[in-house]
Design a protein around this motif. Structure first.
Motif, PDB file in Angstrom:
ATOM      1  N   CYS A   1      41.365  41.457  42.414  1.00 56.79           N
ATOM      2  CA  CYS A   1      40.244  41.761  41.529  1.00 56.79           C
ATOM      3  C   CYS A   1      38.887  41.852  42.237  1.00 56.79           C
ATOM      4  O   CYS A   1      38.022  41.005  42.045  1.00 56.79           O
ATOM      5  CB  CYS A   1      40.138  40.713  40.425  1.00 56.79           C
ATOM      6  N   ALA A   2      38.707  42.864  43.047  1.00 59.00           N
ATOM      7  CA  ALA A   2      37.434  43.060  43.720  1.00 59.00           C
ATOM      8  C   ALA A   2      36.912  44.465  43.429  1.00 59.00           C
ATOM      9  O   ALA A   2      37.638  45.329  42.937  1.00 59.00           O
ATOM     10  CB  ALA A   2      37.586  42.842  45.222  1.00 59.00           C
ATOM     11  N   ILE A   3      35.642  44.681  43.712  1.00 53.94           N
ATOM     12  CA  ILE A   3      35.019  45.986  43.487  1.00 53.94           C
ATOM     13  C   ILE A   3      34.078  46.281  44.640  1.00 53.94           C
ATOM     14  O   ILE A   3      33.401  45.383  45.153  1.00 53.94           O
ATOM     15  CB  ILE A   3      34.268  46.030  42.136  1.00 53.94           C
TER      16      ILE A   3
ATOM     17  N   THR B   1      33.247  37.438  29.279  1.00 54.64           N
ATOM     18  CA  THR B   1      32.713  37.233  30.620  1.00 54.64           C
ATOM     19  C   THR B   1      33.857  37.381  31.608  1.00 54.64           C
ATOM     20  O   THR B   1      35.003  37.019  31.309  1.00 54.64           O
ATOM     21  CB  THR B   1      32.074  35.849  30.779  1.00 54.64           C
ATOM     22  N   ILE B   2      33.549  37.902  32.796  1.00 55.62           N
ATOM     23  CA  ILE B   2      34.602  38.104  33.788  1.00 55.62           C
ATOM     24  C   ILE B   2      34.262  37.448  35.131  1.00 55.62           C
ATOM     25  O   ILE B   2      34.972  37.653  36.102  1.00 55.62           O
ATOM     26  CB  ILE B   2      34.895  39.606  33.992  1.00 55.62           C
ATOM     27  N   GLY B   3      33.198  36.679  35.183  1.00 58.85           N
ATOM     28  CA  GLY B   3      32.865  35.953  36.402  1.00 58.85           C
ATOM     29  C   GLY B   3      32.539  36.841  37.585  1.00 58.85           C
ATOM     30  O   GLY B   3      32.848  36.496  38.734  1.00 58.85           O
TER      31      GLY B   3
ATOM     32  N   GLY C   1      40.140  39.714  36.922  1.00 55.68           N
ATOM     33  CA  GLY C   1      40.752  40.934  36.423  1.00 55.68           C
ATOM     34  C   GLY C   1      41.506  40.742  35.123  1.00 55.68           C
ATOM     35  O   GLY C   1      41.514  41.636  34.269  1.00 55.68           O
ATOM     36  N   TYR C   2      42.154  39.587  34.948  1.00 57.43           N
ATOM     37  CA  TYR C   2      42.892  39.362  33.705  1.00 57.43           C
ATOM     38  C   TYR C   2      41.941  39.276  32.516  1.00 57.43           C
ATOM     39  O   TYR C   2      42.227  39.780  31.433  1.00 57.43           O
ATOM     40  CB  TYR C   2      43.726  38.082  33.814  1.00 57.43           C
ATOM     41  N   ARG C   3      40.779  38.649  32.735  1.00 55.25           N
ATOM     42  CA  ARG C   3      39.784  38.615  31.655  1.00 55.25           C
ATOM     43  C   ARG C   3      39.285  40.019  31.325  1.00 55.25           C
ATOM     44  O   ARG C   3      39.038  40.348  30.156  1.00 55.25           O
ATOM     45  CB  ARG C   3      38.603  37.736  32.061  1.00 55.25           C
ATOM     46  N   ALA C   4      39.120  40.860  32.356  1.00 51.32           N
ATOM     47  CA  ALA C   4      38.683  42.239  32.114  1.00 51.32           C
ATOM     48  C   ALA C   4      39.727  42.992  31.290  1.00 51.32           C
ATOM     49  O   ALA C   4      39.389  43.717  30.342  1.00 51.32           O
ATOM     50  CB  ALA C   4      38.432  42.945  33.436  1.00 51.32           C
ATOM     51  N   LEU C   5      40.993  42.842  31.660  1.00 48.56           N
ATOM     52  CA  LEU C   5      42.065  43.463  30.887  1.00 48.56           C
ATOM     53  C   LEU C   5      42.026  43.009  29.439  1.00 48.56           C
ATOM     54  O   LEU C   5      42.074  43.833  28.512  1.00 48.56           O
ATOM     55  CB  LEU C   5      43.414  43.104  31.520  1.00 48.56           C
TER      56      LEU C   5
ATOM     57  N   HIS D   1      43.172  49.992  43.659  1.00 51.98           N
ATOM     58  CA  HIS D   1      41.786  50.141  43.219  1.00 51.98           C
ATOM     59  C   HIS D   1      41.649  50.295  41.707  1.00 51.98           C
ATOM     60  O   HIS D   1      40.568  50.601  41.215  1.00 51.98           O
ATOM     61  CB  HIS D   1      41.150  51.359  43.908  1.00 51.98           C
ATOM     62  N   GLY D   2      42.734  50.093  40.968  1.00 54.27           N
ATOM     63  CA  GLY D   2      42.721  50.371  39.538  1.00 54.27           C
ATOM     64  C   GLY D   2      41.758  49.516  38.745  1.00 54.27           C
ATOM     65  O   GLY D   2      40.995  50.021  37.927  1.00 54.27           O
ATOM     66  N   LEU D   3      41.778  48.209  38.967  1.00 54.16           N
ATOM     67  CA  LEU D   3      40.916  47.338  38.173  1.00 54.16           C
ATOM     68  C   LEU D   3      39.450  47.670  38.370  1.00 54.16           C
ATOM     69  O   LEU D   3      38.670  47.693  37.417  1.00 54.16           O
ATOM     70  CB  LEU D   3      41.180  45.875  38.511  1.00 54.16           C
TER      71      LEU D   3
END
Length: 392
Positions: A46-48, A83-85, A156-160, A346-348
């Motif tokens: 879970c990085a960007i 929130t996704i931290g 990433g799970y919180r974003a989903l 790179h999907g998330l």
């Protein structure tokens, strides 16, 4: 308009959310495992980042970052603001002499696109990151946070779940079912057939099944070059945190980043030997860490000579064997079938921009916010890969 989305991970959920809020289209999303036990969206590191070598990937990540910074407002459900931290300490790409031209060319393009990326000499790297050994390092590229750009990581799970709950609150329907076939007429999908024998009528279908997209597309007579490729992640406890530590990518192929501020880290590397399809997720290669990864970590960060492995897991990359970039757009030869898959890790980070673009294309027939045509499936038949030099 009846839209069926096959795959309830972050890409499918994001598209459903945008379809509902922007166009009033209430999609039916078929997800075979609503516990998301094996889902890449739940198992990602879970990085960007903005440090890509192609303009389209840079633009996608810029738009997605702006969305994630504002996710509490964008995906609020009533008084519940998710929130996704998200934190933005940056990415640090390290290069030997051989990699300097690529890093320099990439930074020039990134700067043209408005991304803030600094090139650092070994001396500057040592001053900024005194815990880092610059042995055999000729240059580093560090992503800096600015109004338009930034790099870091998030949950990433919180974003989903935020996309999923927002889509449901706005009329989307998630169904636990597996799509296995289609009713076709005159070159168009009429309905989706599930393993349970149900037929779901569809004016448009989106394949967003991640690492499992290829069998779905095969039922429509199309071969997608997307395979499930296992990636192992190790959770480590070091003796102390590393001040100002970004996500570091070493020239040898491994990466590491902090996981909180207590000396906990995550790290990973490509698999040893052949990169097999569908390798079991319950078989983490601990030898990869003990025999290959740990010695290299300790060479790059002497403090890592003393580490304790506190956990590990494996997840699938939806690996595009053609060019490791997303496959996005209309499925050639079928008027109402669409695909978004193959993001190869790179999907998330790209989900907000891709989900919005797919909603635009499905609802209106065209992209409006960002032209995603460079990711179109037409490049497969043309044998024209979109070469991305910054693949992790």
């Amino acid at each position: 308009m009846k839209v069926v989305i096959i795959g309830g991970g972050v890409m499918g959920a994001a598209t459903a959310s945008f379809l509902a809020t922007r166009y009033g289209i209430h999609a039916t999303i078929l997800e075979r495992d609503t516990s998301y036990t094996r889902a890449s969206s739940a198992l990602s590191a879970c990085a960007i980042r903005q440090q890509f070598s192609t303009e389209i990937n840079i633009r996608i990540s810029q738009q997605s970052l702006l969305f994630y910074r504002d996710i509490g407002r964008q995906l609020a459900v009533g008084h519940d603001a998710p929130t996704i931290g998200l934190v933005e300490p940056g990415y640090l790409f390290l290069a030997t002499d051989a990699g300097v031209p690529v890093l320099t060319e990439n930074q020039a393009l990134q700067t043209q696109c408005g991304a803030a990326v600094a090139l650092l000499s070994p001396r500057e790297l040592g001053e900024r990151f005194p815990w880092l050994s610059t042995e055999q390092i000729a240059l580093g590229a560090l992503g800096l946070s600015s109004a338009l750009s930034g790099e870091g990581w998030f949950d990433g799970y919180r974003a989903l779940q935020a996309f999923r709950q927002h889509a449901i609150a706005n009329g989307a329907r998630f169904v636990e079912a597996e799509a296995i076939d289609f009713d076709m007429r005159n070159g168009a999908v009429q309905s989706v057939i599930t393993a349970q024998g149900e037929r779901i009528d569809a004016d448009a279908v989106l394949i967003a099944a991640g690492a499992w997209s290829s069998p779905v597309a095969a039922a429509l007579g199309f071969e997608l070059p997307v395979r499930a490729r296992k990636r192992d992640v190790f959770s480590l406890q070091a003796s102390a945190p590393l001040a100002g530590c970004p996500l570091v990518i070493d020239p040898s192929g491994f990466w590491f980043r902090p996981d909180g501020d207590t000396g906990q880290f995550l790290c990973g590397a490509p698999p040893r030997g052949v990169d097999l399809d569908n390798a079991p997720l319950d078989q983490v290669d601990h030898g990869l860490f003990d025999e290959w990864l740990w010695p290299r970590l300790a060479e790059r960060v002497p403090q890592f000579d003393a580490l304790r492995v506190t956990g590990s897991w494996a997840g699938y990359y939806e690996y595009n064997t053609f060019d490791q970039n997303g496959l996005v757009g209309r499925l050639p030869g079928i008027s109402n079938a669409f695909v978004t898959t193959g993001f190869s890790g790179h999907g998330l980070q790209q989900a907000p921009a891709i989900g919005r673009g797919m909603a635009e294309l499905m609802a209106t027939g065209a992209y409006h916010t960002l032209d995603l045509a460079p990711l179109g499936l037409e490049r497969l038949a043309a044998n024209a890969p979109l070469v991305e030099r910054n693949i992790i």
